[in-house]
Design a protein around this motif. Structure first.
Motif, short mmCIF file in Angstrom:
data_model
loop_
_atom_site.label_atom_id
_atom_site.label_comp_id
_atom_site.label_asym_id
_atom_site.label_seq_id
_atom_site.Cartn_x
_atom_site.Cartn_y
_atom_site.Cartn_z
N SER B 444 12.44 -10.27 -50.56
CA SER B 444 12.51 -8.83 -50.30
C SER B 444 13.86 -8.33 -50.79
O SER B 444 14.88 -9.01 -50.63
CB SER B 444 12.36 -8.56 -48.80
OG SER B 444 11.09 -8.99 -48.37
N LYS B 472 11.20 -5.69 -46.14
CA LYS B 472 10.56 -6.68 -45.27
C LYS B 472 9.44 -6.01 -44.45
O LYS B 472 8.33 -6.52 -44.37
CB LYS B 472 11.58 -7.28 -44.30
CG LYS B 472 12.62 -8.16 -44.94
CD LYS B 472 12.27 -9.62 -44.79
CE LYS B 472 13.44 -10.47 -45.26
NZ LYS B 472 12.99 -11.70 -45.93
N ARG B 476 7.03 -7.33 -47.28
CA ARG B 476 7.76 -8.33 -48.08
C ARG B 476 7.35 -8.28 -49.55
O ARG B 476 6.48 -7.50 -49.92
CB ARG B 476 7.51 -9.75 -47.53
CG ARG B 476 7.92 -9.89 -46.07
CD ARG B 476 7.64 -11.29 -45.60
NE ARG B 476 8.27 -11.54 -44.31
CZ ARG B 476 8.28 -12.71 -43.73
NH1 ARG B 476 7.71 -13.75 -44.31
NH2 ARG B 476 8.86 -12.87 -42.58
#
Lengths: 167, 764
Positions: B444, B472, B476
């Motif tokens: 990420s 995230k 992700r």
């Protein structure tokens, strides 16, 4: 006293040439003495030169007439009966007048008179300067006591040259 | 501790011997000369007094010419050893009382006048007059030897010489003693110094050497003395050495200059301390060079530096190094108004890998990831910007754990950083082969931009971290900007660029044509205009996608498609009996493409269209980088029969220089000037001026954006050649053109109905 001290005239009899030369030298020496003699200040600027007795010197002294010695001038006084020696500053005593020396000394006693003679032994008898000539050279004697008595100052240089100095 | 001192007593080295000697000699000379002169003077004085005394005493004797008395007087001179001879001379000339000291010989005595005296080199002759009260009676003459004066002076000189010699002798002994002591001290000092000491002249020639064995230098040249630095040392080291010498020549000393000597095993470092040694007058200064072996120090320094600034696991710069680098870049960017991006990357699920497979595997993955980043982000791999020759510079670092950062320099647009991010995402998606198994991970990424998202390194890093958490949270394996709107913009831009590459194959581009009417009211030509209709996004305006196409280079392919399509359509109209010229826009990139000529030829040949039916429109922007090649290509096209028009004239640089030089046939006056006609006097004047100038240069003029009859009328009255705009026709599809080609816009009739218009009647 004045009568006794008559300066007699020199007679016209001419002296021989040798004798004249000798006296000319003596006259010159006498003048040189005057150069080295100091009279007291009272004397003034006239130096009367008188001559006593008869000698060829008298004629030679004439050559000194009017000569200057420093500030003073020499005046020749001769044959002046009326004058006594008291007005003389220089008295030349000839040989024939030496007999009258005591009277002369007396007449000029203590006066500033330079007495000069050319008779042997004269200095011893009180004459200040006595001249002598030997081998054509003049020498002289000095009587320093007489000079001192007369108030005269003789140069030491003169004294040194003297043959003899009498005290 | 006080500095060591030479033992007390006069420091004889500080004495200026020359001056002292001269002074003493001068003093000696003055003393000797004074002594001699005083001796001579004294002899004269005493001799004259003696002569005067003698003359005084002799005056009576001279008067009476008493030789005996005179001789006696002179005899007294025997007590005066200097008197050699004396005599009296009477006025009569007679010489009396000659005195001569025994052992002396007659002198060649010159005749003197009274009172005169005369020095000869060895005797003094005196003539003293002898006076009586009556006046000069003679002269005294005396010769006095000067030998006693000479003897006295010589004795003095001898005594002084001895004294001076003694003084000098004593001083010299002391000086020699001090020099010996100093030499011994210096020798001891030198022996105690572990460094190499050289004496070198300014030219760089080694004069002297002191120190340990020269083998540490491992010089190919065993002989040092008499050789030049440049002959002895390798070029790089010699350059440093000589620059230290020059420094010392200027500032009396130099210190801290370092050079490296590559020896057979490893390299050695030396640090130079140079001081200038003042030479006696007339000789060149030399330099004392101390070379200290600092190899160990350097190595330690290197280790410390690596530890301080590099991550030991991956070899990438560490957090501190990265922050320093970002701060340096901030200082630079503030000055140059540049932008840059801070990218924060975190490996998704790394903690799980560590827990599951162990730290050693985790470390291997981190090393591998670092290697991928390092390899995969080399400038040649990441082309983000319009100019492919200048890709973004990327500086990587590992902050710790599974966190990596990248500094993306000179990013003009968000998507520049986005490109790097997507490259990283792609690199991180690749599987890791660990101990026989494959591990697949993702990452990420968050991006903060300077100066918009922070003006210091810590803030930028923090915001990039925040953006990374957005990524995230967004599932992700993606990238987010700190400014969320930028993510959309950048994503859209990147998507559009990607779509552009496939738009041709998918037949998403279409051409429309806008007629250009001549003064007679007929279509003279039609301008081909591109339209992009995306199946999902719908109609995308050219202004939105053409810049992107120019950036990623797809404009070349699009341009070719436009040209070929336009030629094909025009050929079709011609075959249908309606020939018309078609105008096609060329982008600046196309203009500079070396195969432009070939592309045009092929388009004409493949479509069967005549060159005279094609007009290429170029913008002023294409001419800014006007090169000989562009000029030559355009000339070739013109020679081939293709017309060249200058688009949007008046909005760019509008340089008259290229109007003269380039083979143009047509000027297109920008719509912004036409818009204000006929009411705005300034635009009237500008258009009038452009028309007059273009016509006098032999160009024809097309007015763009004609929307009203009034505008058309005004332009017509100014002798404008062609008119294009909504008043006549909007851009229409290929199929609508034939109908328009037969139409005639009746400009003249309508103008004539206007009584107020004094314009010339339209003919044709």
């Amino acid at each position: 006293m004045g009568l006794l001290l008559i300066a007699l005239p020199v007679q016209a009899a001419p002296a021989p040439e040798g004798v004249r030369a000798e006296y000319r030298l003596k006259a010159a020496i006498l003048f040189n003495f005057v150069l080295f003699t100091e009279w007291p200040a009272s004397v003034g600027t006239t130096l009367n030169l008188c001559s006593v007795g008869d000698s060829p010197m008298g004629a030679e002294l004439e050559t000194l007439r009017g000569k200057k010695v420093g500030a003073s001038r020499i005046v020749i006084v001769r044959f002046e009966r009326t004058h006594s020696l008291k007005d003389c500053q220089i008295v030349f005593i000839a040989q024939d007048a030496m007999d009258g020396l005591p009277r002369i000394r007396e007449s000029i006693h203590s006066r500033p008179v330079l007495t000069v003679a050319d008779t042997p032994g004269a200095a011893r008898k009180g004459v200040v300067l006595n001249l002598a000539v030997a081998r054509n050279r003049v020498s002289f004697e000095v009587n320093s006591r007489s000079a001192r008595d007369a108030g005269l100052t003789l140069s030491s240089k003169l004294m040194r040259l003297a043959k003899a100095v009498y005290q | 501790m006080k500095p060591a001192r030479i033992p007390a007593g006069p420091d004889f080295r500080r004495i200026n011997w020359r001056v002292l000697t001269i002074a003493l000699a001068f003093i000696a000379m003055v003393v000797l000369v004074s002594s001699f002169v005083l001796g001579m003077g004294g002899t004269l004085e005493s001799s004259r007094v003696q002569a005067r005394v003698l003359a005084e005493n002799a005056s009576a004797a001279l008067v009476f010419e008493d030789d005996q008395a005179l001789r006696e007087l002179l005899h007294s001179l025997r007590h005066s050893p200097a008197v050699e001879a004396a005599s009296f001379r009477l006025k009569s000339g007679r010489v009396v009382g000659v005195y001569r000291r025994s052992g002396t010989s007659p002198r060649n005595v010159p005749s003197l006048t009274a009172g005169e005296y005369m020095f000869r080199s060895t005797f003094l002759a005196i003539d003293e007059p002898v006076r009586s009260p009556e006046g000069e009676v003679g002269r005294f003459h005396m010769v006095v030897s000067l030998a006693p004066v000479y003897r006295q002076t010589a004795a003095l000189a001898l005594a002084m010489s001895i004294a001076m010699l003694l003084t000098f002798g004593v001083s010299f002994r002391a000086l020699i003693g001090q020099i010996h002591e100093r030499d011994a001290r210096n020798a001891a000092l030198l022996s105690a110094i572990p460094d190499m000491l050289f004496e070198v002249d300014l030219e760089g020639r080694f004069v002297d050497y002191h120190g340990p064995d020269l083998t540490v230098l491992e010089l190919p040249q065993p002989r040092l003395l008499g050789n030049l630095v440049t002959e002895v040392l390798p070029p790089a080291a010699a350059t440093v050495f000589m620059s230290a010498l020059r420094d010392a020549a200027t500032h009396a000393a130099s210190s801290g200059k370092q050079f490296e000597l590559r020896r057979s095993s490893e390299s050695a470092w030396f640090e130079l301390y140079v001081s200038r040694k003042e030479a006696a007058r007339g000789e060149g200064n030399t330099y004392i060079v101390l070379a200290r072996d600092i190899t160990a120090h350097k190595e330690a320094e290197g280790r410390v530096s690596r530890m301080a600034y590099f991550d030991s696991l991956t070899g990438l710069p560490n957090r501190q190094s990265f922050l320093d680098r970002v701060n340096r870049e901030i200082a630079r960017a503030k000055h140059s108004k540049n932008k840059f991006g801070v990218l924060f990357m975190d490996i998704d699920g790394f903690k799980g890998v560590n827990d599951l497979l162990g730290h050693s595997v985790g470390d291997l993955i981190l090393q591998s990831a670092a290697g991928r980043l390092h390899e995969g982000l080399r400038p040649s791999d990441v082309i983000t910007r319009q100019n492919p020759e200048e890709p973004s510079e990327i500086e990587l670092a590992r902050l710790g754990g599974d966190e990596f950062t990248a500094l993306i320099l000179d990013t003009t647009r968000p998507e520049d950083s986005m490109v790097v991010a997507q490259r990283i995402l792609e690199l991180m998606r690749r599987p890791y082969a660990i101990e026989g198994t494959e591990v697949t991970l993702s990452s990420s990424i968050g991006i903060a931009l300077f100066p918009d998202d922070g003006e210091d390194a810590a803030t930028l890093l923090k915001h990039a971290d925040t953006a990374m958490y957005h990524a995230k949270n967004s599932g992700r394996d993606n990238c987010q900007f700190y400014d969320a709107s930028l993510t959309q913009v950048a994503t859209k831009q990147l998507e559009m660029k990607a779509m552009l590459r496939t738009a041709i194959e998918r037949n998403e581009f279409h051409l429309v044509y806008q007629p250009q009417i001549d003064a007679a009211g007929r279509i003279h030509s039609v301008e081909a205009l591109i339209r992009w209709i995306h199946p999902q996004l719908g109609m995308i305006p050219p202004l939105d996608f053409i810049p992107l196409a120019e950036e990623n280079g797809s404009i070349i392919a699009i341009g070719r498609w436009v040209l070929r399509t336009a030629c094909t359509d025009a050929a079709a109209w011609k075959r249908g009996g309606l020939p018309v010229r078609v105008a096609v826009n060329l982008s600046p990139l196309q203009c500079r493409a070396p195969d432009l000529m070939q592309m045009v030829r092929e388009a004409l040949a493949d479509s069967g269209l005549g060159a005279e039916c094609l007009e290429l429109e170029i913008t002023e922007g294409a001419l800014i980088e006007d090169t000989e090649a562009t000029s030559a290509t355009l000339s070739a096209l013109r020679a081939h029969g293709v017309e060249i028009a200058l688009d949007d004239f008046g909005t760019g640089y509008s340089s008259l220089a290229y109007l003269k030089r380039l083979p143009l046939s047509n000027l297109k006056v920008d719509r912004s000037f036409v818009k204000g006609l006929p009411d705005e006097a300034e635009n009237v004047a500008i258009v009038g001026a452009i028309l007059a100038m273009a016509h006098s240069l032999g160009f024809r003029v097309t007015a763009e954006g004609v929307e009203t009859l009034e505008q058309a009328h005004t332009l017509l009255s100014m002798n404008c050649d062609f008119f294009q705009g909504y008043y006549f026709s909007r851009p229409v599809s290929r199929d609508e053109i034939p109908a328009l080609l037969v139409r005639r816009w009746d400009l003249a009739v309508r103008l004539e109905t206007k009584d107020s218009d004094p314009g010339e009647p339209l003919s044709n």
